[in-house]
Design a protein around this motif. Structure first.
Motif, PDB file in Angstrom:
ATOM      1  N   GLU A 240      37.434   0.948 -14.354  1.00 59.34           N
ATOM      2  CA  GLU A 240      36.291   1.144 -15.245  1.00 59.34           C
ATOM      3  C   GLU A 240      36.516   0.467 -16.596  1.00 59.34           C
ATOM      4  O   GLU A 240      35.566   0.010 -17.235  1.00 59.34           O
ATOM      5  N   TYR A 241      37.771   0.375 -17.036  1.00 65.16           N
ATOM      6  CA  TYR A 241      38.080  -0.268 -18.322  1.00 65.16           C
ATOM      7  C   TYR A 241      37.844  -1.775 -18.250  1.00 65.16           C
ATOM      8  O   TYR A 241      37.311  -2.387 -19.192  1.00 65.16           O
ATOM      9  N   VAL A 242      38.259  -2.402 -17.119  1.00 69.29           N
ATOM     10  CA  VAL A 242      38.154  -3.863 -17.041  1.00 69.29           C
ATOM     11  C   VAL A 242      36.792  -4.329 -16.538  1.00 69.29           C
ATOM     12  O   VAL A 242      36.457  -5.512 -16.700  1.00 69.29           O
ATOM     13  N   ARG A 243      35.986  -3.421 -15.945  1.00 71.14           N
ATOM     14  CA  ARG A 243      34.704  -3.844 -15.377  1.00 71.14           C
ATOM     15  C   ARG A 243      33.836  -4.590 -16.403  1.00 71.14           C
ATOM     16  O   ARG A 243      33.389  -5.713 -16.142  1.00 71.14           O
ATOM     17  N   PRO A 244      33.582  -4.005 -17.603  1.00 69.94           N
ATOM     18  CA  PRO A 244      32.751  -4.745 -18.572  1.00 69.94           C
ATOM     19  C   PRO A 244      33.444  -5.996 -19.132  1.00 69.94           C
ATOM     20  O   PRO A 244      32.767  -6.956 -19.496  1.00 69.94           O
ATOM     21  N   LEU A 245      34.787  -5.977 -19.200  1.00 64.11           N
ATOM     22  CA  LEU A 245      35.510  -7.141 -19.723  1.00 64.11           C
ATOM     23  C   LEU A 245      35.455  -8.316 -18.757  1.00 64.11           C
ATOM     24  O   LEU A 245      35.323  -9.479 -19.169  1.00 64.11           O
ATOM     25  N   TYR A 246      35.572  -8.033 -17.461  1.00 64.27           N
ATOM     26  CA  TYR A 246      35.636  -9.086 -16.454  1.00 64.27           C
ATOM     27  C   TYR A 246      34.257  -9.509 -15.942  1.00 64.27           C
ATOM     28  O   TYR A 246      34.136 -10.551 -15.290  1.00 64.27           O
ATOM     29  N   GLU A 247      33.247  -8.686 -16.187  1.00 66.03           N
ATOM     30  CA  GLU A 247      31.928  -8.925 -15.615  1.00 66.03           C
ATOM     31  C   GLU A 247      31.421 -10.326 -15.973  1.00 66.03           C
ATOM     32  O   GLU A 247      31.359 -10.720 -17.145  1.00 66.03           O
ATOM     33  N   GLY A 248      31.048 -11.093 -14.953  1.00 65.55           N
ATOM     34  CA  GLY A 248      30.487 -12.419 -15.167  1.00 65.55           C
ATOM     35  C   GLY A 248      31.507 -13.501 -15.467  1.00 65.55           C
ATOM     36  O   GLY A 248      31.128 -14.656 -15.682  1.00 65.55           O
ATOM     37  N   ARG A 249      32.796 -13.179 -15.496  1.00 59.95           N
ATOM     38  CA  ARG A 249      33.827 -14.167 -15.814  1.00 59.95           C
ATOM     39  C   ARG A 249      34.473 -14.687 -14.535  1.00 59.95           C
ATOM     40  O   ARG A 249      34.584 -13.978 -13.535  1.00 59.95           O
ATOM     41  N   THR A 250      34.922 -15.927 -14.602  1.00 58.34           N
ATOM     42  CA  THR A 250      35.614 -16.532 -13.468  1.00 58.34           C
ATOM     43  C   THR A 250      36.919 -17.156 -13.951  1.00 58.34           C
ATOM     44  O   THR A 250      37.097 -17.456 -15.136  1.00 58.34           O
ATOM     45  N   LEU A 251      37.835 -17.380 -13.020  1.00 53.11           N
ATOM     46  CA  LEU A 251      39.101 -18.045 -13.314  1.00 53.11           C
ATOM     47  C   LEU A 251      38.914 -19.556 -13.226  1.00 53.11           C
ATOM     48  O   LEU A 251      37.840 -20.042 -12.855  1.00 53.11           O
ATOM     49  N   ALA A 252      39.961 -20.303 -13.558  1.00 50.54           N
ATOM     50  CA  ALA A 252      39.890 -21.765 -13.502  1.00 50.54           C
ATOM     51  C   ALA A 252      39.611 -22.264 -12.088  1.00 50.54           C
ATOM     52  O   ALA A 252      39.069 -23.354 -11.893  1.00 50.54           O
ATOM     53  N   THR A 253      39.941 -21.454 -11.084  1.00 48.82           N
ATOM     54  CA  THR A 253      39.699 -21.816  -9.686  1.00 48.82           C
ATOM     55  C   THR A 253      38.263 -21.543  -9.254  1.00 48.82           C
ATOM     56  O   THR A 253      37.935 -21.774  -8.086  1.00 48.82           O
ATOM     57  N   THR A 254      37.455 -21.009 -10.162  1.00 53.51           N
ATOM     58  CA  THR A 254      36.067 -20.567  -9.942  1.00 53.51           C
ATOM     59  C   THR A 254      35.984 -19.199  -9.269  1.00 53.51           C
ATOM     60  O   THR A 254      34.885 -18.713  -9.001  1.00 53.51           O
ATOM     61  N   GLU A 255      37.113 -18.558  -9.005  1.00 53.62           N
ATOM     62  CA  GLU A 255      37.099 -17.222  -8.392  1.00 53.62           C
ATOM     63  C   GLU A 255      36.682 -16.192  -9.430  1.00 53.62           C
ATOM     64  O   GLU A 255      37.191 -16.188 -10.558  1.00 53.62           O
ATOM     65  N   PRO A 256      35.770 -15.267  -9.097  1.00 50.96           N
ATOM     66  CA  PRO A 256      35.390 -14.196 -10.028  1.00 50.96           C
ATOM     67  C   PRO A 256      36.604 -13.361 -10.429  1.00 50.96           C
ATOM     68  O   PRO A 256      37.452 -13.039  -9.592  1.00 50.96           O
ATOM     69  N   THR A 257      36.692 -12.977 -11.704  1.00 54.21           N
ATOM     70  CA  THR A 257      37.892 -12.345 -12.242  1.00 54.21           C
ATOM     71  C   THR A 257      38.128 -10.959 -11.655  1.00 54.21           C
ATOM     72  O   THR A 257      39.257 -10.619 -11.269  1.00 54.21           O
ATOM     73  N   LEU A 258      37.083 -10.132 -11.597  1.00 53.46           N
ATOM     74  CA  LEU A 258      37.291  -8.752 -11.143  1.00 53.46           C
ATOM     75  C   LEU A 258      37.676  -8.678  -9.669  1.00 53.46           C
ATOM     76  O   LEU A 258      38.635  -7.975  -9.321  1.00 53.46           O
ATOM     77  N   PRO A 259      36.992  -9.372  -8.759  1.00 52.25           N
ATOM     78  CA  PRO A 259      37.454  -9.345  -7.357  1.00 52.25           C
ATOM     79  C   PRO A 259      38.891  -9.862  -7.203  1.00 52.25           C
ATOM     80  O   PRO A 259      39.644  -9.354  -6.370  1.00 52.25           O
ATOM     81  N   HIS A 260      39.258 -10.855  -7.999  1.00 49.87           N
ATOM     82  CA  HIS A 260      40.638 -11.349  -7.952  1.00 49.87           C
ATOM     83  C   HIS A 260      41.615 -10.242  -8.340  1.00 49.87           C
ATOM     84  O   HIS A 260      42.662 -10.065  -7.689  1.00 49.87           O
ATOM     85  N   ALA A 261      41.283  -9.494  -9.396  1.00 48.16           N
ATOM     86  CA  ALA A 261      42.175  -8.425  -9.852  1.00 48.16           C
ATOM     87  C   ALA A 261      42.325  -7.339  -8.790  1.00 48.16           C
ATOM     88  O   ALA A 261      43.433  -6.843  -8.537  1.00 48.16           O
TER      89      ALA A 261
END
Length: 730
Positions: A34-55
């Protein structure tokens, strides 16, 4: 594992991530999501992978390795440092100091990603393997908690699973870096569950045709192979039951990269490989392993030289198992691995097995705490080894190498990694790059900022050496109180510089003295090489240095220049008027002569138990020299028949004179400190002279000792005096 791009954020998808945790720990993991959900929302890594699913996929891998709750939470939070400048204080407040520490260590590793790719790209072929090895060790040394490395490996494993969606150029860079850095690290840590995933994903990118061909061949023979394996399992299970041995038997798949490497290394075709079919037997006790081995060899014919006992001699990363190969009923090879359940857990999870839930600090007793700390110490030793696989006698050599805690890893501006002893300075790094650069080092920039020469380097820093066009080191560098040098290699190089400089000065002084003597004696046309040979020296440089050290005096030169007619005066000079109070009748034995007068030569001042030899003088008995005395060698050239064997008697009494030379950095109280060292060792000083040149003190002592051992102890203590460069007997 589900594709990272399709991972839903519904809490039910956290079931794998929560496996093995109690209710409080599960709540902490959910709170982290729940803490990282708003931080990661809509962000992607350099590989184009979405940040939250990666985590979340990363945490699932950490859960598969059975790591503790703090490590799983840190895996979720590992992307926070890029988004929150003061992340550590926030994470300490919201979670724990332990979690914040692991995240901070992961962040340090993330900062090295560009460096690792640049080193892997620039390293030339001759230096590539060494640079990559040092780089792996630097990655491990950059963290204080090894769990951060496991988080980084899990994250990279998930990145590799997403490579199919990554841009082509970046995909190949990540794959090559994975094979160079991360897969060997996983192997070093014994984490097989991540190692094979990393290797296969990288190989699929770098060798797509080979990967596809092996996959196809494996699929073609899968049905027949699985049927054969089931038959072998049934046969072996019946034999174990008959022997009352409990064991779990399964088929062992071989991952594609392992097959590819063996085909490339041995030049074999796929059909020629002998270990594509295998069994694994897991038992409860070590003794059962050897019982099963006997049953297997009795059931099927063993193949010679295909047996390895990694239980009695484990691999460096802790891997233990019995490996054997036998001829199966169809006449083809069958590989069998036998190990206990605990060995299997170690083989699959490696170092991760040592962070099993509730096996760390604060667990159920002091005994378990000691066991945990012992495991961590063992891990640190494992990480210090230089080679990926070490067997046999190399085991002892590698356990003696320094641990990671004793090494610091820094970089040149070109990206080359240099490993140095902890406590090293910019001067140490300069000498590690090149001796001449060390001599000319005058300053340094650390991460772009000027620092003093006594600055202590830390892991991961980029160091630029500022050097003069010419010049040499300062004697201050050898002063341990100034802290300029932290490595033995740099200190040795600086001492060698000053020894060479001193030797050159002695040669210049000796040559000038010799030329004055030749002019005075009217012998300027004499060949210097012949003169050096007459005096027992191999070269003119050695003669010049001996004259500069006052080891060859004017009288000796006169004797050499004018011939044997001055032997009488020469012999008179080398016999000391009061060389020793030792009794010649009992102190020195002259071979073949009874009660012959003996005296100790002043030129070399022999002291028991120096090897000695006698020279028969005219009217003064036998002069006793040290066996290697240059003056004695000169006399024997002219009159070899007057040489005579001599040795110390069993009862040598009295004291003997010796000359000492001490060189040190000049300071107030130096002579007092050196004299105190002599006094403490019961060495009597009969004469002393001292001079100072360019801040260097040169002291010459004439002392009296009863034996050479006493003199050796005194010299050892003098060398420990502050500022002393060298102390030796002349």
């Amino acid at each position: 594992m589900a594709d990272a791009a399709t991972v839903e954020l519904d809490p039910i998808c956290l079931d794998d991530a929560l496996l093995g945790l109690d209710l409080a720990e599960q709540a902490a993991v959910r709170r982290a999501v729940e803490y990282v959900r708003p931080l990661y929302e809509g962000r992607t890594l350099a590989t184009t992978e979405p940040t939250l699913p990666h985590a979340i996929a990363t945490v699932n891998l950490l859960a598969m390795l059975r790591l503790d709750a703090a490590t799983r939470i840190a895996g979720l939070l590992s992307g926070v440092p890029e988004l929150e400048p003061r992340f550590k204080e926030q994470l300490e407040a919201k979670f724990s100091t332990e979690v914040a520490g692991i995240v901070a260590n992961v962040a340090r590793l993330d900062q090295l990603r560009l460096v690792t790719r640049e080193v892997a790209r620039q390293a030339v072929s001759t230096d590539r393997s060494n640079q990559l090895e040092v780089l792996r060790k630097m990655l491990l040394a950059m963290v204080e908690d090894l769990r951060a490395v496991l988080v980084r490996l899990a994250s990279r494993t998930q990145t590799c699973a997403y490579l199919a969606h990554t841009p082509e150029q970046l995909r190949r860079e990540i794959a090559q870096e994975t094979l160079d850095i991360y897969a060997p690290l996983a192997n070093r840590l014994g984490v097989w569950q991540l190692k094979w995933r990393l290797e296969d994903a990288a190989l699929q990118v770098l060798q797509p045709a080979g990967f596809a061909r092996i996959s196809e061949l494996l699929d073609e023979g899968r049905e027949a192979r699985e049927q054969f394996i089931e038959q072998c399992i049934a046969t072996l299970r019946g034999e174990l039951e008959a022997a009352n041995v409990r064991g779990d038997i399964s088929g062992r798949p071989k991952h594609i990269t392992s097959i590819w490497n063996k085909m490339q290394r041995k030049g074999r075709a796929f059909a020629e490989l002998t270990d594509l079919r295998g069994l694994r037997v897991l038992v409860d006790e070590v003794r059962d392993c050897y019982t099963v081995l006997g049953i297997v060899h009795n059931l099927w014919q063993p193949i010679p030289r295909e047996f390895d006992d990694y239980i009695s001699r484990p691999k460096p990363n802790g891997y233990r198992s019995l490996h054997t190969a036998v001829v199966a009923p169809d006449g083809k090879p069958l590989e069998v691995q036998i190990r206990t359940h605990d060995m299997h857990r170690q083989a699959e999870l490696g170092v991760a097995a040592h962070w099993r839930y509730k096996e760390g600090a604060g667990s159920d007793g002091a005994g378990r705490r000691v066991d945990y700390e012992a495991k961590i110490a063992w891990l640190r030793q494992v990480l210090a080894w230089r080679d990926e696989i070490v067997d046999g006698a190399d085991w002892v050599d590698h356990t003696k190498q320094a641990a990671l805690d004793d090494t610091v890893y820094v970089l040149t501006p070109q990206g080359r990694v240099i490993d140095l002893p902890r406590g090293s300075t910019p001067i140490d790094m300069a000498f590690a790059i090149h001796t001449d650069l060390g001599h000319r080092c005058r300053g340094a920039k650390v991460d772009g900022h000027m620092v003093p020469l006594d600055y202590v380097l830390d892991n991961g820093q980029t160091i630029e050496i500022v050097a003069a066009k010419q010049g040499g080191p300062s004697r201050d560098w050898l002063n341990p109180d100034r802290g300029y040098l932290g490595s033995h290699r740099a200190r040795l190089k600086v001492r060698q510089w000053f020894n060479a400089e001193e030797h050159q000065a002695l040669r210049v002084r000796g040559r000038a003295e010799l030329e004055r003597t030749l002019q005075r004696e009217g012998k300027t046309s004499i060949k210097l090489e012949a003169l050096a040979a007459d005096l027992g020296f191999e070269s003119t440089d050695a003669l010049f240095a001996a004259i500069g050290r006052d080891e060859v005096g004017p009288r000796q030169l006169q004797v050499a220049l004018h011939g044997e007619r001055e032997d009488d005066s020469r012999e008179a000079e080398i016999v000391a008027p009061r060389a020793s109070s030792a009794k010649s009748s009992g102190g020195i034995l002259v071979v073949g002569v009874d009660r012959l007068l003996t005296q100790l030569a002043k030129c070399c001042r022999p002291v028991p138990p120096d090897p000695i030899r006698g020279f028969v003088t005219r009217g003064r008995g036998v002069s006793i020299h040290r066996a290697g005395c240059a003056n004695l060698a000169q006399l024997l050239v002219r009159a070899p028949e007057r040489g005579i064997e001599a040795q110390w008697g069993t009862k040598v009494e009295g004291v003997f004179a010796a000359d000492l030379l001490v060189r040190a950095q000049d300071r107030q109280g130096l002579l007092r400190d050196v004299s105190d060292a002599l006094t403490r060792n019961r060495v009597n000083v009969t004469a002393v002279s001292s001079q100072s040149r360019r801040g260097e003190a040169i002291m010459q002592f004439t002392v009296e000792v009863d034996e050479l051992a006493t003199l050796g102890r005194a010299l050892d203590e003098i060398r420990e005096v502050k500022g002393v460069f060298n102390a030796h007997r002349r």
